[in-house]
Every structure is written in structure tokens, then in C-alpha cells.
Design a protein around this motif. Structure first.
Motif, PDB file in Angstrom:
ATOM      1  N   SER A 102       0.851  -1.184   0.000  1.00 14.27           N
ATOM      2  CA  SER A 102       0.000   0.000   0.000  1.00 14.27           C
ATOM      3  C   SER A 102       0.890   1.237   0.000  1.00 14.27           C
ATOM      4  CB  SER A 102      -0.938  -0.007   1.206  1.00 14.27           C
ATOM      5  OG  SER A 102      -0.203  -0.049   2.403  1.00 14.27           O
ATOM      6  N   THR A 103       0.290   2.362  -0.389  1.00 15.37           N
ATOM      7  CA  THR A 103       1.098   3.569  -0.551  1.00 15.37           C
ATOM      8  C   THR A 103       0.502   4.753   0.193  1.00 15.37           C
ATOM      9  OG1 THR A 103      -0.061   4.159  -2.583  1.00 15.37           O
ATOM     10  CG2 THR A 103       1.925   2.814  -2.804  1.00 15.37           C
ATOM     11  N   ASP A 116       0.921   8.894  -0.266  1.00 20.94           N
ATOM     12  CA  ASP A 116       1.482   9.887  -1.170  1.00 20.94           C
ATOM     13  C   ASP A 116       1.320  11.300  -0.636  1.00 20.94           C
ATOM     14  OD1 ASP A 116       0.131   8.084  -4.013  1.00 20.94           O
ATOM     15  OD2 ASP A 116       2.015   7.812  -2.934  1.00 20.94           O
ATOM     16  N   LYS A 144      -0.814  13.026  -5.136  1.00 24.10           N
ATOM     17  CA  LYS A 144      -1.905  12.087  -4.901  1.00 24.10           C
ATOM     18  C   LYS A 144      -2.889  12.094  -6.059  1.00 24.10           C
ATOM     19  CE  LYS A 144      -2.791  11.715  -0.651  1.00 24.10           C
ATOM     20  NZ  LYS A 144      -3.209  11.971   0.749  1.00 24.10           N
ATOM     21  N   THR A 156       1.426   6.706  -9.131  1.00 24.14           N
ATOM     22  CA  THR A 156       1.138   5.379  -8.585  1.00 24.14           C
ATOM     23  C   THR A 156       2.444   4.628  -8.368  1.00 24.14           C
ATOM     24  OG1 THR A 156      -0.953   5.307  -9.802  1.00 24.14           O
ATOM     25  CG2 THR A 156      -0.122   3.228  -8.924  1.00 24.14           C
ATOM     26  N   SER A 157       2.668   4.224  -7.135  1.00 19.51           N
ATOM     27  CA  SER A 157       3.892   3.483  -6.796  1.00 19.51           C
ATOM     28  C   SER A 157       3.556   2.021  -6.541  1.00 19.51           C
ATOM     29  CB  SER A 157       4.542   4.073  -5.533  1.00 19.51           C
ATOM     30  OG  SER A 157       4.861   5.425  -5.702  1.00 19.51           O
ATOM     31  N   SER A 158       4.514   1.164  -6.832  1.00 15.06           N
ATOM     32  CA  SER A 158       4.340  -0.261  -6.556  1.00 15.06           C
ATOM     33  C   SER A 158       5.703  -0.884  -6.272  1.00 15.06           C
ATOM     34  CB  SER A 158       3.675  -0.961  -7.740  1.00 15.06           C
ATOM     35  OG  SER A 158       4.493  -0.874  -8.891  1.00 15.06           O
ATOM     36  N   ARG A 183       4.616   5.130 -11.649  1.00 16.20           N
ATOM     37  CA  ARG A 183       3.907   5.610 -12.834  1.00 16.20           C
ATOM     38  C   ARG A 183       3.423   7.019 -12.529  1.00 16.20           C
ATOM     39  NH1 ARG A 183       0.828   3.951 -17.437  1.00 16.20           N
ATOM     40  NH2 ARG A 183      -0.818   5.482 -17.839  1.00 16.20           N
TER      41      ARG A 183
END
Length: 113
Positions: free
Chosen positions: A55-56, A58, A63, A67-69, A80
Motif C-alpha cells: 500500500s502507498t 502519497d 496524490k 502510482t507506486s508499486s 507511474r
């Protein structure tokens, strides 16, 4: 000594998208990871935390656009970036949080028309 290698980034027009990746030489299992960026003349800032579960959290300024992963098996984190703005122009870095590893070379993101 953990080594970080960021890649991706580039030049994009406002409103465009880019992807960045970061490869870690050691394991990232159980490690809180983060994305940071440093704009010209400014201090490096933390803008995204990626928990061990993926989970992230931001910063408000990114925000809904970024999108982080993470991929624990590959030892990598990904970013992204959509709806990019000129104020997103910076060198982008990944590290653990809080940062204890030596910084990688970063990857440059430039948003300009």
C-alpha cells in the motif's frame, strides 16, 4: 553496501505520462520503501511511501496522479506518473524509509512544453 539504480524518466509535455523504476541490489522484503525527488535549487523531498504490503501513502501534491508499486521478488519499486506538471520536474530517487542507503544516480524527469 546496497546499490540503487533508477531508470526511466525523460522529457514530457505537461499532461503527459512517464514511468520510472528502481532496482535494489539487496532484498527489499520487510523494508519500507519510498520515492524521493529533488528539484533544482530545492531540498530532496519524500513524496511516496510504499509499505511492505504494497500500500502507498502519497504527498498531496502527487496524490491521484502518481502510482507506486513494489516487486519484492525482483527487488524493485516502480513509479507511474500521469498528468505531469512542470512543477514535477526533478531528479527522482528511490530508497528505504527513513533513508539509510547511499543514494543512486537518480533519473531526471523534465516536464516542459
Amino acid at each position: 553496501q546496497v546499490q540503487l539504480v533508477e531508470a526511466g524518466g525523460g522529457l514530457v509535455q505537461p499532461g503527459g505520462s512517464l514511468r520510472c523504476s528502481c532496482t535494489v541490489s539487496g532484498t527489499i522484503f520487510g523494508i519500507l520503501m519510498a520515492w524521493y525527488r529533488q528539484a533544482p535549487g530545492k531540498q530532496r523531498e519524500l513524496f511516496a511511501l510504499i509499505t511492505t504490503g504494497g500500500s502507498t501513502n502519497d504527498l498531496d501534491s502527487v496524490k491521484g496522479r502518481f502510482t507506486s508499486s513494489r516487486d519484492n521478488v525482483k527487488g524493485a519499486v516502480n513509479l507511474r506518473m500521469d498528468s505531469l506538471k512542470p512543477e514535477d520536474t526533478a531528479a527522482y530517487y528511490c530508497s528505504d524509509y527513513p533513508s539509510t542507503w547511499s543514494w543512486g544516480q537518480g533519473t531526471q524527469v523534465t516536464v516542459s512544453s
